[in-house]
Enzyme design. Structure first.
Site, short mmCIF file in Angstrom:
data_model
loop_
_atom_site.label_atom_id
_atom_site.label_comp_id
_atom_site.label_asym_id
_atom_site.label_seq_id
_atom_site.Cartn_x
_atom_site.Cartn_y
_atom_site.Cartn_z
N ASP A 58 0.89 -1.17 0.00
CA ASP A 58 0.00 0.00 0.00
C ASP A 58 0.92 1.21 0.00
O ASP A 58 1.69 1.41 0.95
CB ASP A 58 -0.88 -0.03 1.25
CG ASP A 58 -1.96 1.04 1.25
OD1 ASP A 58 -1.97 1.90 0.33
OD2 ASP A 58 -2.79 1.04 2.16
N ASN A 66 -1.58 12.82 -4.85
CA ASN A 66 -2.64 13.21 -5.79
C ASN A 66 -3.17 14.61 -5.50
O ASN A 66 -3.36 15.42 -6.42
CB ASN A 66 -3.80 12.21 -5.74
CG ASN A 66 -3.54 10.98 -6.56
OD1 ASN A 66 -2.75 10.98 -7.49
ND2 ASN A 66 -4.21 9.90 -6.20
N ASP A 75 -0.55 8.93 -11.14
CA ASP A 75 -0.48 7.89 -12.17
C ASP A 75 0.98 7.57 -12.52
O ASP A 75 1.36 6.41 -12.65
CB ASP A 75 -1.22 8.31 -13.44
CG ASP A 75 -2.73 8.27 -13.29
OD1 ASP A 75 -3.24 7.76 -12.27
OD2 ASP A 75 -3.42 8.75 -14.23
N ASP A 101 -3.91 2.41 -5.03
CA ASP A 101 -2.46 2.39 -4.80
C ASP A 101 -2.01 1.12 -4.11
O ASP A 101 -0.96 1.09 -3.48
CB ASP A 101 -2.05 3.62 -3.97
CG ASP A 101 -2.63 3.61 -2.57
OD1 ASP A 101 -3.71 3.01 -2.37
OD2 ASP A 101 -2.02 4.21 -1.67
#
Length: 165
Positions: A58, A66, A75, A101
């Site tokens: 994770d 983000n 991304d 993620d």
């Protein structure tokens, strides 16, 4: 991005390549196995009785990346980590994207406590997967991740038990 040659050495994935084609099997963003195929691979190893270590990564502070830099940077971070995993696992493991993620690793080499500990230490210390800056045009976020792992059949006998651990 995985190539056909990297996947077809595993019987389950070779069969899936014949039935689905590589583009159907890969996550479109990262180029690693999509959720259904990486889970199917793990389940096939359990059905065959083949030992493996299952690890979930994770990525840490991904929402912050983000929110701060934009989803396009998020991304690019995912793509960079996925590329690092493919190279890192070459010859003894496969990576897949669980969602968001979260990434999955199937390691068919490292089973003992010490082997898993060494594997995870390398994952963090080599600077190719985690604990690295992803250098992009406008920023270079530092990437870390939290990893949990368990081994079939030593830690669990079924996929759901393995996943829960």
């Amino acid at each position: 991005m995985y190539k056909k040659e990297q996947l077809e050495k595993y019987p389950y994935l070779a069969k899936e390549l014949e039935n689905n084609g590589i583009n159907q099997m890969l996550d479109p963003l990262t180029g690693i196995l999509s959720r259904g195929f990486i889970i199917g691979f793990a389940q096939s190893l359990i059905a065959e009785g083949t030992p493996f270590t299952y690890a979930i990564i994770d990525l840490d502070n991904f929402k912050f990346i983000n929110d701060t830099y934009g989803h396009h940077v998020g991304d690019e971070v995912l793509v960079s980590v996925a590329e690092g995993l493919v190279d890192f696992l070459e010859g003894y493991g496969i990576a897949g994207r669980f969602g968001g993620d979260e990434l999955l690793i199937i390691d068919v080499r490292d089973f003992t406590y010490q082997e898993k500990k060494d594997f995870l230490r390398r994952l963090y210390s080599q600077g190719t997967v985690l604990r690295k800056n992803v250098v992009l045009e406008d920023c270079s976020p530092f990437i870390t991740g939290t990893v949990g792992c368990a081994t079939f059949p030593d830690d669990a006998q079924a996929y759901n038990e393995l996943f829960a651990l």
